[in-house]
Design a protein around this motif. Structure first.
Motif, short mmCIF file in Angstrom:
data_model
loop_
_atom_site.label_atom_id
_atom_site.label_comp_id
_atom_site.label_asym_id
_atom_site.label_seq_id
_atom_site.Cartn_x
_atom_site.Cartn_y
_atom_site.Cartn_z
N ASP A 149 -6.34 18.21 -46.90
CA ASP A 149 -6.47 19.06 -45.37
C ASP A 149 -6.51 20.62 -46.10
O ASP A 149 -5.38 21.25 -46.43
CB ASP A 149 -5.32 18.84 -44.79
CG ASP A 149 -5.38 19.44 -43.28
OD1 ASP A 149 -6.22 20.21 -43.27
OD2 ASP A 149 -4.59 18.98 -42.30
N ILE A 150 -7.49 21.39 -45.77
CA ILE A 150 -7.66 22.67 -46.41
C ILE A 150 -6.70 23.68 -45.52
O ILE A 150 -6.26 24.86 -45.93
CB ILE A 150 -9.04 23.18 -46.28
CG1 ILE A 150 -9.41 24.62 -46.95
CG2 ILE A 150 -9.43 23.50 -44.74
CD1 ILE A 150 -9.30 24.38 -48.66
N ALA A 204 -1.96 27.61 -46.97
CA ALA A 204 -1.04 28.60 -46.87
C ALA A 204 0.16 27.95 -47.69
O ALA A 204 1.03 28.94 -48.21
CB ALA A 204 -0.73 29.01 -45.47
N LEU A 205 0.49 26.60 -47.60
CA LEU A 205 1.70 26.12 -48.25
C LEU A 205 1.49 26.14 -49.82
O LEU A 205 2.36 26.56 -50.55
CB LEU A 205 1.82 24.60 -47.75
CG LEU A 205 2.14 24.40 -46.33
CD1 LEU A 205 2.30 22.92 -46.11
CD2 LEU A 205 3.80 25.00 -46.09
N CYS A 208 -5.83 32.36 -62.86
CA CYS A 208 -7.08 31.86 -62.29
C CYS A 208 -6.90 30.45 -61.75
O CYS A 208 -6.45 29.51 -62.21
CB CYS A 208 -8.12 31.80 -63.47
SG CYS A 208 -9.89 31.25 -62.83
N SER A 209 -7.71 30.28 -60.66
CA SER A 209 -7.38 29.09 -59.73
C SER A 209 -8.59 28.70 -58.91
O SER A 209 -9.24 29.49 -58.48
CB SER A 209 -6.13 28.93 -59.01
OG SER A 209 -6.15 29.89 -57.96
N THR A 210 -8.86 27.56 -58.69
CA THR A 210 -9.86 26.78 -57.80
C THR A 210 -9.25 25.92 -56.72
O THR A 210 -8.40 25.16 -57.10
CB THR A 210 -10.95 26.02 -58.60
OG1 THR A 210 -11.53 26.92 -59.43
CG2 THR A 210 -11.98 25.59 -57.62
N LEU A 211 -9.55 26.04 -55.53
CA LEU A 211 -9.03 25.51 -54.43
C LEU A 211 -9.95 24.79 -53.76
O LEU A 211 -11.01 25.09 -53.10
CB LEU A 211 -8.29 26.31 -53.33
CG LEU A 211 -7.61 25.44 -52.16
CD1 LEU A 211 -6.42 24.60 -52.55
CD2 LEU A 211 -6.87 26.50 -51.04
N VAL A 212 -10.11 23.24 -53.67
CA VAL A 212 -10.98 22.45 -53.01
C VAL A 212 -10.45 21.45 -52.18
O VAL A 212 -9.46 20.79 -52.39
CB VAL A 212 -11.78 21.61 -54.16
CG1 VAL A 212 -13.08 21.02 -53.67
CG2 VAL A 212 -12.36 22.70 -55.32
N GLU A 213 -11.16 21.34 -51.07
CA GLU A 213 -10.97 20.16 -50.08
C GLU A 213 -11.63 18.95 -50.34
O GLU A 213 -12.91 19.14 -50.67
CB GLU A 213 -11.13 20.72 -48.57
CG GLU A 213 -10.67 19.66 -47.62
CD GLU A 213 -11.04 19.90 -46.17
OE1 GLU A 213 -10.08 19.67 -45.30
OE2 GLU A 213 -12.13 20.48 -46.02
N ASP A 215 -3.39 6.20 -52.08
CA ASP A 215 -2.93 6.50 -50.71
C ASP A 215 -1.98 7.39 -50.36
O ASP A 215 -0.77 7.08 -51.26
CB ASP A 215 -2.86 4.93 -50.11
CG ASP A 215 -4.25 4.31 -50.20
OD1 ASP A 215 -5.35 4.84 -50.11
OD2 ASP A 215 -4.08 2.94 -49.85
N GLY A 216 -1.99 8.38 -49.26
CA GLY A 216 -0.94 9.01 -48.97
C GLY A 216 -0.62 10.30 -49.68
O GLY A 216 0.09 11.03 -49.16
N LEU A 217 -1.48 10.58 -50.87
CA LEU A 217 -1.21 11.90 -51.49
C LEU A 217 -2.39 12.82 -50.78
O LEU A 217 -3.02 12.64 -50.06
CB LEU A 217 -1.97 11.78 -53.01
CG LEU A 217 -1.30 10.77 -53.92
CD1 LEU A 217 -2.10 10.97 -55.15
CD2 LEU A 217 0.16 11.33 -54.22
N THR A 218 -1.87 14.12 -50.76
CA THR A 218 -2.32 15.11 -49.84
C THR A 218 -2.72 16.25 -50.68
O THR A 218 -3.53 17.08 -50.59
CB THR A 218 -1.64 15.65 -48.74
OG1 THR A 218 -0.31 16.00 -49.36
CG2 THR A 218 -1.36 14.57 -47.81
#
Length: 61
Positions: free
Chosen positions: A10-11, A15-16, A31-36, A43-46
């Motif tokens: 969940d993109i 903020a968290l 350096c980072s990459t954020l991907v939805e 199961d259950g991992l976010t």
């Protein structure tokens, strides 16, 4: 040198992630990459974070 790859189901949780990064890292952020993604392997991992670094590669002035 540190590189992060962060996968969120969940993109809107970005903020968290940003808050957690600022609590862990000081000074220059890695350096980072954020991907939805639609789903993670368990199961259950976010969130899944892949971190890669080189020992002894600390920034030197």
């Amino acid at each position: 040198m540190i590189t992060l790859r962060i996968y969120l189901t969940d993109i809107s949780d970005k903020a968290l992630v940003g808050k957690a990064r600022s609590e862990i890292f000081s000074g220059d952020f890695p350096c980072s990459t954020l991907v939805e993604v639609s789903r993670l392997v368990e199961d259950g991992l976010t969130v899944e974070i892949e971190a890669q670094g080189i020992i002894g590669a600390a920034h030197q002035d």
